[in-house]
Write a protein that holds these residues in place. Sequence first.
Motif, mmCIF file in Angstrom:
data_model
loop_
_atom_site.group_PDB
_atom_site.id
_atom_site.type_symbol
_atom_site.label_atom_id
_atom_site.label_comp_id
_atom_site.label_asym_id
_atom_site.label_seq_id
_atom_site.Cartn_x
_atom_site.Cartn_y
_atom_site.Cartn_z
ATOM 1 N N VAL A 17 0.855 -1.183 0.000
ATOM 2 C CA VAL A 17 0.000 0.000 0.000
ATOM 3 C C VAL A 17 0.890 1.231 0.000
ATOM 4 C CG1 VAL A 17 -1.703 1.330 1.301
ATOM 5 C CG2 VAL A 17 -1.888 -1.169 1.177
ATOM 6 N N LYS A 18 0.673 2.121 -0.963
ATOM 7 C CA LYS A 18 1.509 3.321 -1.089
ATOM 8 C C LYS A 18 0.754 4.615 -0.792
ATOM 9 C CE LYS A 18 5.205 1.085 -2.278
ATOM 10 N NZ LYS A 18 6.301 0.938 -1.287
ATOM 11 N N PHE A 19 -0.570 4.553 -0.859
ATOM 12 C CA PHE A 19 -1.359 5.757 -0.623
ATOM 13 C C PHE A 19 -2.524 5.430 0.300
ATOM 14 C CE2 PHE A 19 0.673 6.323 -4.709
ATOM 15 C CZ PHE A 19 1.213 7.603 -4.595
ATOM 16 N N ILE A 20 -2.773 6.305 1.279
ATOM 17 C CA ILE A 20 -3.884 6.156 2.217
ATOM 18 C C ILE A 20 -4.783 7.371 2.058
ATOM 19 C CG2 ILE A 20 -4.604 5.980 4.626
ATOM 20 C CD1 ILE A 20 -1.060 5.050 3.843
ATOM 21 N N ARG A 21 -6.002 7.147 1.619
ATOM 22 C CA ARG A 21 -6.959 8.249 1.468
ATOM 23 C C ARG A 21 -7.696 8.455 2.783
ATOM 24 N NH1 ARG A 21 -10.044 7.797 -4.391
ATOM 25 N NH2 ARG A 21 -8.173 7.846 -5.702
ATOM 26 N N LEU A 22 -7.547 9.634 3.339
ATOM 27 C CA LEU A 22 -8.284 10.022 4.542
ATOM 28 C C LEU A 22 -9.552 10.743 4.092
ATOM 29 C CD1 LEU A 22 -5.338 11.339 6.757
ATOM 30 C CD2 LEU A 22 -6.180 8.987 6.476
ATOM 31 N N THR A 23 -10.693 10.149 4.380
ATOM 32 C CA THR A 23 -11.967 10.571 3.795
ATOM 33 C C THR A 23 -12.918 11.093 4.854
ATOM 34 O OG1 THR A 23 -11.728 8.909 2.056
ATOM 35 C CG2 THR A 23 -13.928 9.785 2.416
ATOM 36 N N PHE A 24 -13.661 12.147 4.504
ATOM 37 C CA PHE A 24 -14.744 12.636 5.369
ATOM 38 C C PHE A 24 -15.831 13.219 4.491
ATOM 39 C CE2 PHE A 24 -12.030 16.276 4.680
ATOM 40 C CZ PHE A 24 -12.879 17.375 4.648
ATOM 41 N N THR A 25 -16.965 13.512 5.093
ATOM 42 C CA THR A 25 -18.115 14.062 4.378
ATOM 43 C C THR A 25 -18.401 15.452 4.902
ATOM 44 O OG1 THR A 25 -19.052 11.846 4.115
ATOM 45 C CG2 THR A 25 -20.551 13.699 3.806
ATOM 46 N N ASP A 26 -18.506 16.436 3.994
ATOM 47 C CA ASP A 26 -18.770 17.800 4.458
ATOM 48 C C ASP A 26 -20.247 17.951 4.828
ATOM 49 O OD1 ASP A 26 -20.254 18.292 2.147
ATOM 50 O OD2 ASP A 26 -18.806 19.693 1.281
ATOM 51 N N LEU A 27 -20.616 19.130 5.310
ATOM 52 C CA LEU A 27 -21.966 19.315 5.823
ATOM 53 C C LEU A 27 -23.045 19.103 4.770
ATOM 54 C CD1 LEU A 27 -21.506 22.435 8.151
ATOM 55 C CD2 LEU A 27 -21.643 20.028 8.794
ATOM 56 N N LEU A 28 -22.700 19.324 3.509
ATOM 57 C CA LEU A 28 -23.682 19.179 2.442
ATOM 58 C C LEU A 28 -23.705 17.791 1.840
ATOM 59 C CD1 LEU A 28 -23.243 22.619 0.679
ATOM 60 C CD2 LEU A 28 -25.039 21.923 2.258
ATOM 61 N N GLY A 29 -22.924 16.858 2.417
ATOM 62 C CA GLY A 29 -22.960 15.480 1.946
ATOM 63 C C GLY A 29 -21.983 15.171 0.832
ATOM 64 N N ILE A 30 -21.032 16.070 0.571
ATOM 65 C CA ILE A 30 -20.035 15.840 -0.473
ATOM 66 C C ILE A 30 -18.813 15.183 0.152
ATOM 67 C CG2 ILE A 30 -18.560 16.918 -2.216
ATOM 68 C CD1 ILE A 30 -20.623 19.215 -2.289
ATOM 69 N N GLN A 31 -18.379 14.081 -0.445
ATOM 70 C CA GLN A 31 -17.239 13.351 0.083
ATOM 71 C C GLN A 31 -15.937 14.053 -0.295
ATOM 72 O OE1 GLN A 31 -15.562 8.729 0.162
ATOM 73 N NE2 GLN A 31 -17.637 9.177 -0.514
ATOM 74 N N LYS A 32 -15.044 14.198 0.679
ATOM 75 C CA LYS A 32 -13.748 14.842 0.495
ATOM 76 C C LYS A 32 -12.651 13.882 0.956
ATOM 77 C CE LYS A 32 -15.674 18.913 -0.501
ATOM 78 N NZ LYS A 32 -15.520 19.586 -1.821
ATOM 79 N N VAL A 85 -3.963 1.434 -3.087
ATOM 80 C CA VAL A 85 -4.584 2.574 -2.412
ATOM 81 C C VAL A 85 -5.654 2.037 -1.465
ATOM 82 C CG1 VAL A 85 -5.835 4.747 -2.689
ATOM 83 C CG2 VAL A 85 -4.194 4.011 -4.444
ATOM 84 N N ILE A 86 -5.638 2.506 -0.211
ATOM 85 C CA ILE A 86 -6.698 2.171 0.732
ATOM 86 C C ILE A 86 -7.420 3.440 1.155
ATOM 87 C CG2 ILE A 86 -5.559 0.098 1.594
ATOM 88 C CD1 ILE A 86 -4.804 1.719 4.118
ATOM 89 N N ARG A 87 -8.620 3.253 1.667
ATOM 90 C CA ARG A 87 -9.412 4.371 2.145
ATOM 91 C C ARG A 87 -9.797 4.145 3.604
ATOM 92 N NH1 ARG A 87 -15.042 3.276 1.879
ATOM 93 N NH2 ARG A 87 -14.295 2.419 3.845
ATOM 94 N N LEU A 88 -9.738 5.227 4.382
ATOM 95 C CA LEU A 88 -10.180 5.208 5.774
ATOM 96 C C LEU A 88 -11.065 6.423 6.026
ATOM 97 C CD1 LEU A 88 -6.758 4.336 7.415
ATOM 98 C CD2 LEU A 88 -8.789 2.915 7.645
ATOM 99 N N PHE A 89 -12.271 6.194 6.565
ATOM 100 C CA PHE A 89 -13.071 7.324 7.018
ATOM 101 C C PHE A 89 -12.412 7.938 8.250
ATOM 102 C CE2 PHE A 89 -16.356 5.008 4.613
ATOM 103 C CZ PHE A 89 -16.856 6.051 3.849
ATOM 104 N N CYS A 90 -12.683 9.216 8.466
ATOM 105 C CA CYS A 90 -11.968 9.943 9.527
ATOM 106 C C CYS A 90 -12.904 10.693 10.462
ATOM 107 C CB CYS A 90 -11.009 10.967 8.912
ATOM 108 S SG CYS A 90 -9.643 10.231 8.021
#
Length: 367
Positions: A17-32, A85-90
Amino acid sequence: MNETEREILRFVEENDVKFIRLTFTDLLGIQKNMSIMPCELEKAFSKGIPFDTSKFQGFFHEKAFLRPIANTLALLPWRPQSGRVIRLFCDIIDEKGNHTKYDSRNVLHQTIIKGKKKGYEFHLAFECEFYLFKNDTYGNMTNEPIDHGSYFDIAPLDQAENIRRDICLTLEKMGIQPLSSHHEAGWGQNEIVFAEDEPLCACDNFMTYKSVVATMASLSGHTASFHPLPIQGQPGSGLHIKIMIQKDDVWIEKNDFELKQLKKRIQNRLPEMCALLNTKKESYERVNHLDPHQLIEINHESVILHAADSMCNPYLAVSCILEALMDEEKKDYDILPACLEDAHKIAHDSSFLSSFLSESILKVYSH
């Protein structure tokens, strides 16, 4: 650092794994998201990774950090197998490690804790409709849907079956179980149903689902739209939320008087909840075509809400739905999250939020 976090560090090292995506959702529901390298992951778990909140509407220059949640790991199967690439919610935390009010996932988490103290537990299942549009030679979305099929059509009228297949297989690889998929009633409109889960995981899965749908559509040369009414004269797209309720360790079923009472609790609070369930002015054009009795139904062991749109922030929407369900004493208290005031200020189309209790909207929801 707990054992799950240590396991993820080992997984990253052992699986290229070379990249870790740190993910969250803004107030309007758009994923960042932001990507970090493996050398930063241990720091992310312990202290969080700072990000510039001044670039995000609604944060008002507060210092914030993204702290990954270990049990939300998923590989992104469409990315290269070499240099994965992996993804983790934050969590979104402040300098002291406390959740900020903009952490919509934590808003739902606190609602779930409140429910458990009252003897409530919930399971959710989502059914999400979306449209597929053709792209032009430059890769930009056109106004032409992928097909002119209708409800339950098959190929060649249904031109989206391969895309739905790719979506379902990708979801399975990411640990999300799709149950069914089909062409919906509108031109180029589709629906995929996936399995129920506890509320936080269900909302995480919903955000993952939207990302997978958009990605698989793009890879096929199309664009997915979750807009509530993307084509005038065609059916709107909704988010159907199926809620199964357990009270004091007993699942509430269709014949129970209590389930009917729970339906009424949601009906009573729909006018104020629409600010979170319906985030575009076209949302009200969509629901206005529905019989008011179709907005909520009882089906077997669940309450099903048909009023929401797929563009909502699911964590905030589900939080206020569960708050309404737990309003046993019919108290006149605010079920909407504290951050909603900020959501009003940053809405893409402020006209709907600034007047979400206007007479026209109340007319739709108060039947």
